[in-house]
Design an enzyme around this catalytic site. Structure first.
Site, short mmCIF file in Angstrom:
data_model
loop_
_atom_site.label_atom_id
_atom_site.label_comp_id
_atom_site.label_asym_id
_atom_site.label_seq_id
_atom_site.Cartn_x
_atom_site.Cartn_y
_atom_site.Cartn_z
N HIS A 176 -9.49 1.11 4.38
CA HIS A 176 -8.24 1.34 5.10
C HIS A 176 -8.50 2.31 6.26
O HIS A 176 -9.28 3.24 6.13
CB HIS A 176 -7.18 1.91 4.15
CG HIS A 176 -5.81 1.89 4.74
ND1 HIS A 176 -5.38 2.85 5.64
CD2 HIS A 176 -4.78 1.01 4.61
CE1 HIS A 176 -4.14 2.56 6.01
NE2 HIS A 176 -3.76 1.45 5.41
N SER B 237 3.03 -2.19 10.21
CA SER B 237 4.48 -2.18 10.45
C SER B 237 5.12 -3.54 10.16
O SER B 237 6.10 -3.91 10.81
CB SER B 237 4.80 -1.70 11.87
OG SER B 237 4.33 -0.37 12.05
N GLY C 292 1.96 2.28 10.47
CA GLY C 292 2.87 3.41 10.33
C GLY C 292 3.52 3.85 11.62
O GLY C 292 4.14 4.90 11.70
N ASN D 123 0.88 -1.17 0.00
CA ASN D 123 0.00 0.00 0.00
C ASN D 123 0.91 1.22 0.00
O ASN D 123 1.47 1.57 1.03
CB ASN D 123 -0.90 0.00 1.23
CG ASN D 123 -1.71 1.28 1.33
OD1 ASN D 123 -1.86 2.00 0.34
ND2 ASN D 123 -2.23 1.58 2.52
N TRP D 124 1.04 1.82 -1.16
CA TRP D 124 1.98 2.94 -1.29
C TRP D 124 1.43 4.23 -0.68
O TRP D 124 2.14 5.22 -0.60
CB TRP D 124 2.30 3.18 -2.77
CG TRP D 124 3.12 2.10 -3.42
CD1 TRP D 124 3.45 0.86 -2.92
CD2 TRP D 124 3.75 2.17 -4.71
NE1 TRP D 124 4.22 0.18 -3.81
CE2 TRP D 124 4.42 0.95 -4.92
CE3 TRP D 124 3.79 3.14 -5.71
CZ2 TRP D 124 5.13 0.68 -6.09
CZ3 TRP D 124 4.49 2.87 -6.88
CH2 TRP D 124 5.16 1.66 -7.06
N LYS D 125 0.15 4.23 -0.33
CA LYS D 125 -0.50 5.43 0.21
C LYS D 125 -0.28 6.60 -0.76
O LYS D 125 -0.22 6.39 -1.96
CB LYS D 125 0.02 5.74 1.62
CG LYS D 125 0.05 4.50 2.52
CD LYS D 125 0.30 4.84 3.95
CE LYS D 125 0.55 3.56 4.72
NZ LYS D 125 0.10 3.62 6.08
N GLU E 120 -6.86 4.70 7.39
CA GLU E 120 -6.62 6.12 7.10
C GLU E 120 -7.83 6.73 6.41
O GLU E 120 -8.15 7.90 6.63
CB GLU E 120 -5.34 6.27 6.26
CG GLU E 120 -4.10 6.04 7.13
CD GLU E 120 -2.89 5.54 6.38
OE1 GLU E 120 -2.85 5.63 5.14
OE2 GLU E 120 -1.96 5.04 7.04
N GLU F 122 -5.73 -5.12 10.12
CA GLU F 122 -4.77 -4.06 10.36
C GLU F 122 -5.11 -3.32 11.65
O GLU F 122 -5.93 -2.39 11.64
CB GLU F 122 -4.78 -3.06 9.20
CG GLU F 122 -4.38 -3.65 7.87
CD GLU F 122 -3.67 -2.64 7.00
OE1 GLU F 122 -2.58 -2.95 6.53
OE2 GLU F 122 -4.20 -1.53 6.81
N GLY G 115 2.72 -1.18 4.21
CA GLY G 115 2.79 0.25 3.89
C GLY G 115 4.23 0.67 3.66
O GLY G 115 4.80 0.46 2.58
N GLY G 116 4.85 1.24 4.67
CA GLY G 116 6.19 1.83 4.55
C GLY G 116 7.20 0.92 3.86
O GLY G 116 7.94 1.37 2.96
C1 PEP Z 1 -0.88 0.10 5.66
O1 PEP Z 1 -0.87 1.25 5.25
O2 PEP Z 1 -1.78 -0.67 5.31
C2 PEP Z 1 0.19 -0.35 6.56
C3 PEP Z 1 0.12 -1.54 7.06
O3 PEP Z 1 1.21 0.55 6.77
P1 PEP Z 1 2.60 0.24 7.52
O4 PEP Z 1 3.13 -1.05 6.98
O5 PEP Z 1 3.47 1.41 7.17
O6 PEP Z 1 2.30 0.14 8.98
#
Ligand code: PEP
Length: 250
Positions: free
Chosen positions: A94, A212, A172, A9-11, A96, A166, A233-234
């Site tokens: 999601h 994470s 994040g 997930n590049w956001k 966010e 999640e 994500g990251g």
């Molecule tokens: C996400 O955005 O779905 C996510 C899991 O982010 P991160 O891996 O950065 O926690």
């Protein structure tokens, strides 16, 4: 259990040129993957992502879609538009989007319905806030979000649903759920799906963990019995790290 799927997930990261460069870097690193690999990119990157992944084992996801087919919804994108472009997946619900953009369980259900009708595969995100975990209602929250989102989804359509557990407190933040915590909630979601459909359908469902997940902790999380992949994500923005996670999904 379900087929392993690792999705990035590049956001709101990467311009089209940067997206192309990152995909070119990822491609050779994941070409022998034994799991499904998906990159979830911003809307404006979809064209280049589809072009760069054509003929590869990498699928492309959008990060949201509207529930209507078309209409007076300025700034929105429909599931049909995505499908016509050649997009295969859409990330819905999601945290966010729930936290900053007003998505609710009901609109997530409506978006899910529209995505399935258009022929997309949905990566459906559910998860609890930290205070809900501390109040001991993680199971209730995740079961409720799952049940509402799947309202009206047939057993056949379930093959185009991936659920991503999640925990919001892990997204994040660098604070990962323990492998036991991740597995416990993924199992609970699977049981919820078994109650809604049947055990066979629940067993075939891909349930990812997200929050994470990174190159260092992926193997332990992915080794859990009810964790069938990851939403990343990251770490999905760094090709070698993403590839290490993909390689851990066996
Ligand atoms: C996400 O955005 O779905 C996510 C899991 O982010 P991160 O891996 O950065 O926690």
């Amino acid at each position: 259990m379900g087929k392993y799927v690792i999705a990035g997930n590049w956001k709101m990261n990467k311009t089209p040129a940067e997206a192309k460069a990152l995909i070119e870097e990822i491609k050779p690193l994941v070409k022998d993957a034994t799991c499904d690999v998906v990159v979830g990119v911003p809307f404006v990157d979809l064209s280049v992502a589809l072009e760069a992944t054509a003929g590869t084992n990498i699928g492309v996801a959008a990060q949201n879609c509207h529930w209507a087919k078309s209409g007076a919804f300025t700034g929105e994108i429909s599931a049909e538009m995505l499908k016509e472009m050649g997009v295969g997946y859409v990330i819905l619900g999601h945290s966010e989007r729930r936290t900053y953009f007003g998505d609710t369980d009901v609109t997530v259900q409506q978006r899910t319905r529209a995505a399935l009708d258009a022929g997309l595969t949905v990566i459906l995100c559910v998860g609890e806030y930290l205070e809900q975990r501390e109040q001991g209602v993680t199971g209730e929250i995740c079961a409720m979000q799952t049940k509402i989102a799947l309202g009206g989804v047939s057993k056949e359509e379930l093959s185009r649903i991936i659920i991503a557990y999640e925990p919001v407190w892990a997204i994040g933040t660098g604070r990962t759920a323990t492998a036991e915590q991740a597995n416990e909630v993924c199992a609970l979601i699977r049981n919820t799906v078994a109650d809604l459909y049947d055990v066979e359908a629940a067993a075939a469902l891909t349930i990812q963990y997200g929050g994470s997940m990174n190159a260092a902790n992926a193997a332990e999380l992915l080794a859990q019995s009810d964790v069938d992949g990851g939403l990343i994500g990251g770490a999905s923005l760094k090709a070698p790290d993403f590839a290490t996670i993909v390689a851990a999904a066996k």
